[in-house]
Design a protein around this motif. Structure first.
Motif, PDB file in Angstrom:
ATOM      1  N   GLU A  16       0.846  -1.194   0.000  1.00 26.29           N
ATOM      2  CA  GLU A  16       0.000   0.000   0.000  1.00 26.29           C
ATOM      3  C   GLU A  16       0.877   1.238   0.000  1.00 26.29           C
ATOM      4  O   GLU A  16       1.952   1.240   0.597  1.00 26.29           O
ATOM      5  N   PHE A  17       0.436   2.292  -0.658  1.00 26.96           N
ATOM      6  CA  PHE A  17       1.232   3.508  -0.754  1.00 26.96           C
ATOM      7  C   PHE A  17       0.314   4.693  -1.049  1.00 26.96           C
ATOM      8  O   PHE A  17      -0.857   4.512  -1.403  1.00 26.96           O
ATOM      9  N   THR A  18       0.829   5.896  -0.883  1.00 26.60           N
ATOM     10  CA  THR A  18       0.077   7.073  -1.327  1.00 26.60           C
ATOM     11  C   THR A  18       0.904   7.792  -2.379  1.00 26.60           C
ATOM     12  O   THR A  18       2.137   7.716  -2.368  1.00 26.60           O
ATOM     13  N   ALA A  19       0.223   8.474  -3.292  1.00 23.52           N
ATOM     14  CA  ALA A  19       0.916   9.179  -4.367  1.00 23.52           C
ATOM     15  C   ALA A  19       0.065  10.353  -4.826  1.00 23.52           C
ATOM     16  O   ALA A  19      -1.117  10.445  -4.472  1.00 23.52           O
ATOM     17  N   THR A  20       0.671  11.219  -5.612  1.00 23.20           N
ATOM     18  CA  THR A  20      -0.064  12.353  -6.178  1.00 23.20           C
ATOM     19  C   THR A  20      -0.418  12.037  -7.632  1.00 23.20           C
ATOM     20  O   THR A  20       0.422  11.531  -8.379  1.00 23.20           O
ATOM     21  N   VAL A  21      -1.664  12.327  -7.997  1.00 25.15           N
ATOM     22  CA  VAL A  21      -2.087  12.094  -9.383  1.00 25.15           C
ATOM     23  C   VAL A  21      -1.490  13.200 -10.261  1.00 25.15           C
ATOM     24  O   VAL A  21      -1.797  14.381 -10.088  1.00 25.15           O
ATOM     25  N   VAL A  22      -0.604  12.824 -11.173  1.00 29.34           N
ATOM     26  CA  VAL A  22       0.023  13.798 -12.079  1.00 29.34           C
ATOM     27  C   VAL A  22      -0.945  14.133 -13.203  1.00 29.34           C
ATOM     28  O   VAL A  22      -1.147  15.296 -13.554  1.00 29.34           O
ATOM     29  N   LEU A  40       1.005   8.703 -11.944  1.00 36.57           N
ATOM     30  CA  LEU A  40       1.264   9.144 -10.570  1.00 36.57           C
ATOM     31  C   LEU A  40       2.716   9.599 -10.460  1.00 36.57           C
ATOM     32  O   LEU A  40       3.536   9.265 -11.317  1.00 36.57           O
ATOM     33  N   ASP A  41       3.051  10.335  -9.382  1.00 38.37           N
ATOM     34  CA  ASP A  41       4.459  10.729  -9.205  1.00 38.37           C
ATOM     35  C   ASP A  41       5.295   9.534  -8.741  1.00 38.37           C
ATOM     36  O   ASP A  41       6.486   9.455  -9.003  1.00 38.37           O
ATOM     37  N   ARG A  42       4.647   8.558  -8.084  1.00 29.88           N
ATOM     38  CA  ARG A  42       5.355   7.360  -7.624  1.00 29.88           C
ATOM     39  C   ARG A  42       4.365   6.192  -7.549  1.00 29.88           C
ATOM     40  O   ARG A  42       3.157   6.414  -7.421  1.00 29.88           O
ATOM     41  N   THR A  43       4.864   4.975  -7.640  1.00 27.05           N
ATOM     42  CA  THR A  43       3.927   3.839  -7.628  1.00 27.05           C
ATOM     43  C   THR A  43       4.580   2.552  -7.131  1.00 27.05           C
ATOM     44  O   THR A  43       5.793   2.356  -7.280  1.00 27.05           O
ATOM     45  N   ALA A  44       3.734   1.690  -6.546  1.00 25.96           N
ATOM     46  CA  ALA A  44       4.183   0.346  -6.159  1.00 25.96           C
ATOM     47  C   ALA A  44       3.691  -0.677  -7.174  1.00 25.96           C
ATOM     48  O   ALA A  44       3.946  -1.867  -7.042  1.00 25.96           O
ATOM     49  N   PHE A  45       2.947  -0.206  -8.202  1.00 36.49           N
ATOM     50  CA  PHE A  45       2.455  -1.107  -9.253  1.00 36.49           C
ATOM     51  C   PHE A  45       3.570  -1.421 -10.243  1.00 36.49           C
ATOM     52  O   PHE A  45       4.096  -0.522 -10.894  1.00 36.49           O
ATOM     53  N   PHE A  46       3.921  -2.709 -10.363  1.00 33.94           N
ATOM     54  CA  PHE A  46       4.937  -3.108 -11.335  1.00 33.94           C
ATOM     55  C   PHE A  46       4.281  -3.177 -12.719  1.00 33.94           C
ATOM     56  O   PHE A  46       3.252  -3.828 -12.893  1.00 33.94           O
ATOM     57  N   LEU A  59      -6.647   2.004  -7.036  1.00 27.20           N
ATOM     58  CA  LEU A  59      -6.187   3.363  -6.741  1.00 27.20           C
ATOM     59  C   LEU A  59      -7.425   4.081  -6.229  1.00 27.20           C
ATOM     60  O   LEU A  59      -8.336   4.380  -7.014  1.00 27.20           O
ATOM     61  N   GLY A  60      -7.513   4.289  -4.903  1.00 24.56           N
ATOM     62  CA  GLY A  60      -8.747   4.826  -4.317  1.00 24.56           C
ATOM     63  C   GLY A  60      -9.872   3.849  -4.593  1.00 24.56           C
ATOM     64  O   GLY A  60      -9.744   2.653  -4.314  1.00 24.56           O
ATOM     65  N   ASP A  61     -10.973   4.356  -5.225  1.00 21.44           N
ATOM     66  CA  ASP A  61     -12.110   3.476  -5.541  1.00 21.44           C
ATOM     67  C   ASP A  61     -11.978   2.847  -6.926  1.00 21.44           C
ATOM     68  O   ASP A  61     -12.817   2.054  -7.338  1.00 21.44           O
ATOM     69  N   LYS A  91      -3.298   0.248  -3.663  1.00 12.70           N
ATOM     70  CA  LYS A  91      -3.159  -1.065  -3.030  1.00 12.70           C
ATOM     71  C   LYS A  91      -3.007  -2.090  -4.146  1.00 12.70           C
ATOM     72  O   LYS A  91      -3.867  -2.189  -5.023  1.00 12.70           O
ATOM     73  N   ILE A  92      -1.913  -2.818  -4.130  1.00 12.50           N
ATOM     74  CA  ILE A  92      -1.741  -3.811  -5.192  1.00 12.50           C
ATOM     75  C   ILE A  92      -2.311  -5.154  -4.772  1.00 12.50           C
ATOM     76  O   ILE A  92      -2.407  -5.454  -3.579  1.00 12.50           O
ATOM     77  N   ASP A  93      -2.737  -5.932  -5.758  1.00 12.98           N
ATOM     78  CA  ASP A  93      -3.240  -7.282  -5.526  1.00 12.98           C
ATOM     79  C   ASP A  93      -2.035  -8.138  -5.132  1.00 12.98           C
ATOM     80  O   ASP A  93      -1.277  -8.599  -5.972  1.00 12.98           O
ATOM     81  N   TRP A  94      -1.877  -8.323  -3.796  1.00 11.21           N
ATOM     82  CA  TRP A  94      -0.659  -8.932  -3.259  1.00 11.21           C
ATOM     83  C   TRP A  94      -0.505 -10.411  -3.622  1.00 11.21           C
ATOM     84  O   TRP A  94       0.595 -10.888  -3.878  1.00 11.21           O
ATOM     85  N   GLU A  95      -1.628 -11.125  -3.635  1.00  6.50           N
ATOM     86  CA  GLU A  95      -1.558 -12.549  -3.935  1.00  6.50           C
ATOM     87  C   GLU A  95      -0.925 -12.769  -5.312  1.00  6.50           C
ATOM     88  O   GLU A  95      -0.041 -13.613  -5.493  1.00  6.50           O
TER      89      GLU A  95
END
Ligand SMILES: [Zn+2]
Length: 393
Positions: A16-22, A40-46, A59-61, A91-95
């Motif tokens: 999980e992370f927070t970012a700014t929508v560019v 986004l300015d940053r992401t945990a999504f590969f 990303l949010g809803d 929030k990424i789909d961790w599984e």
């Protein structure tokens, strides 16, 4: 445009992370029609990169169904719009991600061992939700592959660390590592201690033990080398459960033990083949008896049989041709799916009968004066009519 900060490079376990929508705009390409392209300015999504399928999540809803990268800018494809400038939580789909990490780390060890033992390169890697495949530029036998598989699992149980490093240009010159292509700029090295060093952009597990297990699923010749598919971790467990369920059903149906299943199925196949042979013989005898009741004075003969092997049909026609001077025509099949036919004659020209069948019923086939063979998409009634007409002409 500013490049996207890759949070997964430093922490593969960040869910999980927070970012700014560019920016956010309606996606223009056909593949992502109806979706929004979010940067986004940053992401945990590969993103989809290096043969690995992209992460999914929220990303949010908004649901994220695809992530792509171009010129180091990562685009998330979402089902609803986001506001530019706003802060959003992701929030990424961790599984799915953890499974990808297990497969990818397993692949590195496998490819590293193939390289160190045989000198072959992994020239094609594909990691989707369904398949993990590797293409090597040299041939490996089933025995070679079994040896590698065992060694990979040895590396997994040794539970050695997997580390990421960013060597300087000078350090890089002294290092030997696997790489698919020449890399410009900063190189990212993934090291499986004692097993492999490889340039790679993807997230990996921290220690080999987390891979759980590596199982080779298939080996085939591909181009001038081989294509191997593997499964690691949970995916290997899922495959084992599926295969186990199939085997359990089979032992139930066959009322036998797991060890006896193959022998049991082979025996069944033999029995079916024998029964089919006996069935054909009985059918032939029955048909011969039926036709023997038709007096030899009847020059022309037509007969129908629902299920009949071509060899039996030919045998009967040949036998009857010896007794009669006219056409002998046998049809195997039914009105719904049509008939296969063989017709013969000792004195008449079978090609005349063929012409009638072709013109009136659209029959296919060919042959000589003595015998014709083919198929006809028609009914018993119509075929009989045409046969009678051909006999009289
Ligand atoms: Zn890799």
């Amino acid at each position: 445009m500013e490049t996207t900060k890759r949070l997964f490079d430093d922490d593969a376990y960040l869910q999980e992370f927070t970012a700014t929508v560019v920016s956010c705009s309606e996606a223009q390409d056909e593949t992502h029609k109806g979706l929004y392209a979010v940067i986004l300015d940053r992401t945990a999504f590969f993103p989809e990169e290096g043969g690995q399928s992209p992460d999914t999540g929220r990303l949010g809803d908004a649901a994220v169904s695809d992530v792509q990268i171009k010129n180091d800018v990562i685009t998330h494809y979402t089902d609803r719009a986001l506001t530019a400038g706003a802060t959003v939580s992701g929030k990424i789909d961790w599984e799915k991600r953890f499974s990808n990490m297990q497969q990818h780390s397993g692949e590195h060890i496998f490819s590293g061992l193939v390289y160190s033992r045989f000198g072959y390169h992994n020239v094609g890697f594909h990691l989707s939700d369904h398949v993990v495949s590797m293409d090597f530029d040299g041939v490996l036998t089933a025995e070679d592959v079994a040896g590698i598989e065992k060694a990979v699992n040895g590396a997994i149980y040794a539970n050695v660390p997997i580390t990421v490093s960013y060597p300087t240009k000078e350090e890089e010159q002294k290092l030997t590592y696997r790489s698919k292509k020449e890399i410009e700029g900063q190189i990212r090295l993934v090291t499986v201690e004692g097993y492999d060093v490889c340039a790679c952009c993807a997230p990996h597990v921290h220690r080999t033990g987390e891979i759980g297990i590596l199982k080779v699923m298939s080996l085939q010749n591909y181009k001038k080398g081989v294509r191997i598919t593997i499964l690691c971790g949970y995916r290997a467990l899922d495959a084992f459960c599926t295969k186990n369920a199939i085997l359990s059903s089979l032992t139930g149906i066959l009322t036998t033990s797991e060890e006896e299943t193959v022998t049991s199925v082979a025996r069944l196949k033999d029995e079916v083949r024998d029964l089919k042979g006996r069935c054909n013989l009985l059918k032939q005898e029955l048909l011969q008896k039926r036709l023997s009741e038709v007096p030899a004075s009847q020059e022309d003969l037509i007969f129908f049989e629902e299920e009949i092997e071509t060899s039996v049909l030919r045998h009967i026609v040949n036998e009857e041709v010896k007794k009669r001077s006219g056409f002998v025509a046998g049809f195997g099949g039914n009105d719904a799916s049509g008939y296969a036919y063989i017709a013969g004659s000792a004195k008449k020209d079978c090609r005349d009968l063929l012409m009638h069948l072709q013109e009136a019923l659209g029959a296919k086939g060919g042959g000589k004066a003595e015998m014709i063979q083919g198929s006809v998409p028609s009914t018993k009634e119509k075929i009989t009519e045409v046969f009678e007409a051909a006999v009289c002409s």
